[in-house]
Design a protein around this motif. Structure first.
Motif, PDB file in Angstrom:
ATOM      1  N   ILE B 151      23.186 -24.221  47.539  1.00 14.80           N
ATOM      2  CA  ILE B 151      23.481 -25.067  48.707  1.00 14.80           C
ATOM      3  C   ILE B 151      22.172 -25.522  49.347  1.00 14.80           C
ATOM      4  CG2 ILE B 151      24.609 -25.125  50.977  1.00 14.80           C
ATOM      5  CD1 ILE B 151      26.690 -24.766  48.890  1.00 14.80           C
ATOM      6  N   VAL B 157      30.281 -31.799  52.951  1.00 16.55           N
ATOM      7  CA  VAL B 157      31.345 -30.808  52.795  1.00 16.55           C
ATOM      8  C   VAL B 157      32.677 -31.535  52.968  1.00 16.55           C
ATOM      9  CG1 VAL B 157      32.348 -28.695  53.766  1.00 16.55           C
ATOM     10  CG2 VAL B 157      29.880 -28.954  53.652  1.00 16.55           C
ATOM     11  N   ARG B 166      28.772 -31.787  57.267  1.00 16.28           N
ATOM     12  CA  ARG B 166      27.538 -31.669  56.479  1.00 16.28           C
ATOM     13  C   ARG B 166      26.891 -30.318  56.714  1.00 16.28           C
ATOM     14  NH1 ARG B 166      24.185 -37.012  57.835  1.00 16.28           N
ATOM     15  NH2 ARG B 166      25.345 -36.699  59.752  1.00 16.28           N
ATOM     16  N   VAL B 167      26.215 -29.824  55.689  1.00 16.08           N
ATOM     17  CA  VAL B 167      25.504 -28.547  55.816  1.00 16.08           C
ATOM     18  C   VAL B 167      24.276 -28.774  56.693  1.00 16.08           C
ATOM     19  CG1 VAL B 167      24.247 -26.754  54.564  1.00 16.08           C
ATOM     20  CG2 VAL B 167      26.303 -27.754  53.563  1.00 16.08           C
ATOM     21  N   VAL B 177      27.873 -25.395  58.735  1.00 18.17           N
ATOM     22  CA  VAL B 177      28.295 -26.786  58.502  1.00 18.17           C
ATOM     23  C   VAL B 177      28.630 -27.442  59.832  1.00 18.17           C
ATOM     24  CG1 VAL B 177      30.044 -28.249  57.390  1.00 18.17           C
ATOM     25  CG2 VAL B 177      29.238 -26.174  56.240  1.00 18.17           C
ATOM     26  N   VAL B 271      36.703 -25.040  51.710  1.00 19.33           N
ATOM     27  CA  VAL B 271      36.140 -26.387  51.630  1.00 19.33           C
ATOM     28  C   VAL B 271      35.431 -26.543  50.288  1.00 19.33           C
ATOM     29  CG1 VAL B 271      35.816 -26.719  54.124  1.00 19.33           C
ATOM     30  CG2 VAL B 271      34.026 -25.603  52.793  1.00 19.33           C
ATOM     31  N   VAL B 273      31.817 -28.123  48.638  1.00 18.39           N
ATOM     32  CA  VAL B 273      30.485 -28.664  48.933  1.00 18.39           C
ATOM     33  C   VAL B 273      30.099 -29.568  47.763  1.00 18.39           C
ATOM     34  CG1 VAL B 273      28.084 -28.104  49.483  1.00 18.39           C
ATOM     35  CG2 VAL B 273      29.909 -26.538  50.144  1.00 18.39           C
TER      36      VAL B 273
END
Lengths: 177, 281
Positions: B151, B157, B166-167, B177, B271, B273
């Motif tokens: 990641i 995401v 978003r991360v 996130v 979720v 990614v």
């Protein structure tokens, strides 16, 4: 569990306080979202700190607010310090309840919980604003602060009674002649 | 004298007994002969009429006593049976919860698989949501994938229902996130039908708004809103939601569009990614 305090009383062990605060922070991020009502979750850490402030006074409450706030800031994606400062301010407000004439009143935890929740949310929004984060004041106050305060009011007594149980098991023992 | 009197009484008694027996025998014989013809019915009616209430009462009493005796006798076995049934109910309840959870998980995985099959170009990594932001005013989630899973900050995401966020921070075993609903989140977007572009911002509490859409652009309720890919922070054509309201007036330079996402941001459990995408920030 306790140790001798400066006035000869027994104070809560730091380890117990840290364990309680860590557990509360974890519950706040994992279990509380599952108990969300009206789109908001109960602020368990706030209620624990407020309860402790009412039972032990503003000084110990502020210490718990500092520890709990730092934990929340570590777990939060928001600006670091926002939770700590808001929580300390709330504990200060709640701690005043410990000093006033209504100490011992059944309504005091509820009143302190509601007031502290309102202070916490408004302070949090202000800090976000000051730190340059976009803040939706209308939605923040009406859709978050207001329902969160109502939900915290509902959760006040269960939290207060739980914290009072801990307080009774660890309260300072003083000798009187 | 006295002996003679006693013998006399005894004879009388024997005589009466013999008479009674004879009468009864005669009645028996008469009954045998007369009953088939129905001549005994009045007597039978009389007897049954007099005895029926007594029979009913005694029968009821016997039944009650019998049932009590049975109940007392079976009390031990009933308690054991009740305990067994309670255990069975508890076991089935746990089994039911487990099956329901498995069904929810299967549905979620099926949706994720469907998303993966319909987006073959993306390299997707499934992640479980392990925590939410402690504050009601911030919208972040914590997922159970981190740098050791590949990641990186900025990776999108998604869920099967659309873009989630978003991360923003990556740790070894977990990541944070930023959800689309956070007021600090902004995404370049376009309306699928008219290709009008704008910026989708979070409004808190699950609401999204799309700004900077020119007044001349045609936008209708129910139009699909996608990521535009402008700025390079997100891939193109990820579903954000659909238009729920459009407000345009001459005072403002841009239209104000409300966007409704199908993603339940407050109920996220798993979720995906998108790993094959490198954001340009």
């Amino acid at each position: 569990m306790g140790r001798t305090g400066p006035r000869g009383g027994r104070t809560i062990s730091t380890f117990v306080a840290v364990a309680v605060l860590i557990s509360t922070a974890v519950l706040q991020t994992t279990v509380m979202p599952r108990l969300a009502l009206w789109g908001v979750k109960p602020d368990l850490m706030l209620l624990v700190v407020v309860s402790w402030s009412l039972l032990r006074g503003a000084r110990e409450g502020a210490a718990w607010a500092l520890g709990g706030g730092l934990l929340l800031d570590l777990l939060s994606g928001g600006p670091f310090g926002a939770a700590t400062m808001s929580l300390m301010l709330s504990s200060l407000v709640a701690g005043l309840g410990e000093l006033n004439l209504f100490r011992g009143s059944l309504w005091l935890p509820l009143a302190a919980g509601v007031l502290a929740s309102a202070v916490y949310n408004v302070a949090f929004l202000l800090i976000l604003q000051v730190l340059g984060r976009p803040v939706m004041w209308g939605a923040g106050l009406l859709l978050v602060a207001l329902p969160a305060t109502a939900l915290n009011a509902l959760a006040t007594y269960p939290t207060y009674w739980s914290v009072r149980w801990l307080h009774r098991r660890t309260r300072p023992q003083t000798l009187e002649w | 004298m006295r002996q003679a009197a006693e013998d006399n009484d005894l004879d009388v008694l024997r005589g009466r007994r013999a008479t009674l027996i004879l009468v009864l025998l005669a009645f028996l014989l008469a009954g045998i002969v007369l009953r088939p013809a129905g001549y005994l019915n009045p007597i039978e009616n009389l007897v049954f009429g007099a005895l029926a209430p007594l029979q009913y009462s005694l029968g009821w009493l016997g039944q009650q006593v019998s049932s009590r005796v049975v109940a007392i006798r079976e009390l031990g076995s009933l308690q054991a049976r009740n305990r067994d049934l309670q255990e069975a109910v508890d076991r089935l309840m746990i089994e039911n919860v487990r099956l329901r959870e498995a069904e929810i998980e299967r549905t979620s995985l099926r949706e994720q698989l469907h998303f993966k099959l319909s987006n073959p170009t993306y390299e997707l990594l499934a992640a479980e949501v392990i925590g939410y932001d402690p504050s009601n005013l911030l919208h972040y989630i914590i997922i159970d994938r981190g740098s050791r899973d590949g990641i990186r900050t900025g990776q999108p995401v998604v869920t099967a229902l659309g873009l989630a966020g978003r991360v923003t921070s990556v740790y070894v075993q977990s990541s944070r996130v930023l959800l689309l609903t956070d007021p600090s989140s902004s995404v370049s977007a376009l309306i699928e039908s008219s290709r009008a572009t704008g910026i989708v911002r979070g409004q808190g509490r699950g609401a999204l708004s799309m700004g900077y859409v020119e007044l001349a652009d045609q936008v209708q309720v129910d139009d699909i809103v996608l990521t535009s890919g402008l700025g390079g922070s997100l891939p193109k054509r990820l579903v954000i939601g659909k238009v729920s309201a459009v407000r345009r007036d001459d005072v403002h330079m841009f239209q104000e569009i409300q966007v409704l996402s199908a993603v339940r941001f407050d109920r996220l459990e798993s979720v995906l990614v998108i790993q094959g995408f490198s954001p340009i920030d």
